[in-house]
Design a protein around this motif. Structure first.
Motif, short mmCIF file in Angstrom:
data_model
loop_
_atom_site.label_atom_id
_atom_site.label_comp_id
_atom_site.label_asym_id
_atom_site.label_seq_id
_atom_site.Cartn_x
_atom_site.Cartn_y
_atom_site.Cartn_z
N VAL A 1 0.97 -1.20 -0.11
CA VAL A 1 0.01 -0.01 0.06
C VAL A 1 1.07 1.27 0.10
O VAL A 1 1.95 1.36 0.98
N GLU A 2 0.82 2.25 -0.87
CA GLU A 2 1.72 3.30 -0.90
C GLU A 2 0.99 4.53 -1.46
O GLU A 2 -0.31 4.51 -1.91
N GLY A 3 1.73 5.66 -1.02
CA GLY A 3 0.92 7.04 -1.26
C GLY A 3 0.88 7.36 -2.83
O GLY A 3 1.36 6.78 -3.72
N PHE A 4 -0.26 8.25 -3.02
CA PHE A 4 -0.33 8.59 -4.26
C PHE A 4 0.48 9.73 -4.66
O PHE A 4 0.65 10.62 -3.96
N LEU A 5 1.04 9.49 -5.89
CA LEU A 5 1.94 10.66 -6.49
C LEU A 5 1.51 11.34 -7.55
O LEU A 5 0.81 10.72 -8.40
N GLU A 6 1.56 12.73 -7.30
CA GLU A 6 1.07 13.40 -8.48
C GLU A 6 2.07 14.12 -9.21
O GLU A 6 3.12 14.62 -8.74
N GLU A 42 3.46 14.03 -13.65
CA GLU A 42 3.68 13.38 -15.07
C GLU A 42 4.45 12.39 -15.03
O GLU A 42 5.80 12.49 -14.65
N GLU A 43 4.08 11.12 -15.59
CA GLU A 43 4.58 10.05 -15.87
C GLU A 43 5.51 9.91 -17.05
O GLU A 43 5.32 10.45 -18.06
N ALA A 44 6.68 9.29 -16.82
CA ALA A 44 7.55 9.05 -18.04
C ALA A 44 8.24 7.84 -17.92
O ALA A 44 8.58 7.32 -16.68
N ILE A 55 8.13 4.94 -9.77
CA ILE A 55 6.72 4.13 -9.55
C ILE A 55 6.99 2.74 -9.57
O ILE A 55 6.74 2.03 -8.70
N GLU A 56 7.89 2.33 -10.34
CA GLU A 56 8.39 0.81 -10.68
C GLU A 56 9.34 0.73 -11.32
O GLU A 56 9.71 1.64 -12.18
N TYR A 57 10.05 -0.43 -11.33
CA TYR A 57 10.83 -0.99 -12.23
C TYR A 57 10.59 -2.16 -13.07
O TYR A 57 9.71 -2.88 -12.70
#
Ligand code: AMP
Ligand code: GLY
Length: 423
Positions: A179-184, A186-188, A277-279
């Motif tokens: 469970v993790e915090g919401f990041l606001e 732009e995704e890249a 966000i993830e690898y």
């Protein structure tokens, strides 16, 4: 060199196309491949889950390098098994592939090595996870891990939605949830080539994960992409290398599982800079398609340098042009796609200058190209700007005659809006 490429998607078609252009190449083999890959490589009937059979084939055909496209064989340890058989492989070990295979592993690594990412907790117990979500409130993100992998990620906008996601993830013994915090922001997508010690930047892109225009509807594997990602300025790339990638390389080496292969860094660019966000431990699909369109150097030379631990002495050159790819998917995707419908006009699309159609879920049926999966074609174009590449890609989409397929009409909207604003 003789090369064996593993995989069957649009990503592997793009890799095959680029590998086939290398003067170092003698023969390119591919398994399981697809009809597009068959235009570049000799297709071999190999079960890639049978690592022993792959090793036997490599010895028989004197394969000098195996390039692994998808994550599943890597997570299953194909690189370890082939290396143990004396075969050179581009792709990480099973232990290093945990960066993609286990979200909990990656989050713990981030915590240990101060890598910026959303605050998180891991849970195996639903009651504890539910209590944590109630305490934190929404928006909040729930990610399946361990045995529940594949049930995916829920970006919950309400506590109730997060609670249902927890119940769905933790319905089996041994399952775990992050469970993790919401990041606001732009995704890249940011890519690095890695040789165990050194990581070098290997391009930027932006994907479009939702099935519907305006980024609506269910998540998919990706409905289109473009490169470069304007948000990844040279400063942002430097910062990402320093704050995220280099500590990861050090951390993995310190754990005795040095990372080699492609590191796909999924980023949120926030007001506080890049956050992981993830690898993923492979090229993105369809991001790879736009990277390969812009790569000026010999891919085989670069992959060899990664395998041989020579990346500290290697640089990469990119075309100044932008590239954009539109995914054409079969009706039904991302649910159950219709199979077997005929696709015509790929040759007409490719006759447009700067256009290349990479094939994903296709098959040949009595000499005709037919749909055979969810994401089927990646209609890819280059241009002086993302807007130009977009115009050309849709021109190519429009000459493809496939009534049972669909695509988003707004791939690249973010970059096009930026370019329009900048005049
Ligand atoms: P993942 O499978 O981890 O890539 O997550 C799928 C998508 O969920 C990502 O591409 C993001 O759009 C979104 N997402 C994942 N984690 C977060 C987060 N902590 N904050 C906001 N969005 C997220
Ligand atoms: N396009 C996103 C991925 O390859 O995971």
């Amino acid at each position: 060199m003789n090369v064996l490429l593993l995989g069957s998607g649009g990503r592997e078609h793009a890799l095959a196309w680029k590998l086939a252009a290398s003067p170092l190449l003698t023969t390119l083999y591919a398994a399981p491949g697809n009809p597009g890959i068959a235009e570049e490589a000799t297709i071999v009937a190999l079960d890639i889950a049978d690592h022993g059979a792959v090793a036997v084939f490599c010895r028989e055909k004197k394969i000098d390098l195996v390039v692994v496209g998808p994550e599943a064989p890597l997570v299953a340890g194909i690189a370890d098994d082939l290396v143990a058989a004396g075969i050179r492989v581009f792709g990480p070990s099973k232990a290093a592939a945990q960066l993609e295979g286990s979200k909990g592993f990656t989050k713990d690594l981030c915590a240990e090595f101060s890598i910026p990412t959303a605050a998180y907790r891991r849970f195996a117990d639903a009651a504890a996870a539910r209590a944590y979500v109630k305490e934190q409130g929404a928006p909040i993100v729930v990610k399946a891990d361990g045995l529940a992998a594949g049930k995916g990620v829920t970006v919950a906008t309400s506590v109730d939605e997060a609670l249902s996601a927890i119940d769905a993830c933790l319905d089996e013994d041994g399952a775990e949830v992050v469970v993790e915090g919401f990041l606001e922001g732009e995704e890249a997508s940011f890519f690095c080539l890695c040789d165990g010690r050194t990581a070098i930047p290997f391009g930027t892109a932006q994907d479009h994960k939702r099935v519907g225009e305006g980024d609506t509807g269910p998540n998919t594997g990706g409905m289109g992409a473009y490169s470069p990602a304007p948000v990844m300025t040279p400063e942002m790339v430097d910062r990402t290398m320093r704050e995220i990638v280099e500590p990861t390389m050090k951390g993995m080496a310190a754990r005795g599982m040095p990372f080699s292969g492609v590191l796909f860094v999924g980023l949120m660019i926030t007001d506080n800079g890049p956050q992981l966000i993830e690898y993923n431990v492979r090229f993105g699909d369809p991001e790879c398609q736009v990277l390969m369109m812009r790569l000026k150097d010999d891919l085989l030379v670069l992959l060899n340098a990664a395998v041989d631990g020579q990346l500290a002495h290697t640089s990469v050159r990119w075309s100044d042009d932008a590239a954009l790819t539109v995914v054409m998917a079969a009706n039904g995707y991302p649910g159950v796609p219709e199979k077997g419908s005929a696709i015509r006009g790929v040759d007409k699309a490719e006759a447009i200058e700067g256009v290349k159609v990479f094939q994903a879920g296709t098959a040949m049926n009595a000499g005709a190209l037919v749909a055979n999966g969810g994401r089927v074609l990646n209609v890819t174009a280059t241009g002086a700007s993302v807007s130009d590449a977009q115009t050309k890609a849709y021109e190519a989409v429009d000459v493809i005659d496939w009534p049972q397929g669909f695509c988003r009409r707004d791939i690249g909207w973010r970059a096009v809006a930026r370019e329009t604003a900048e005049g």
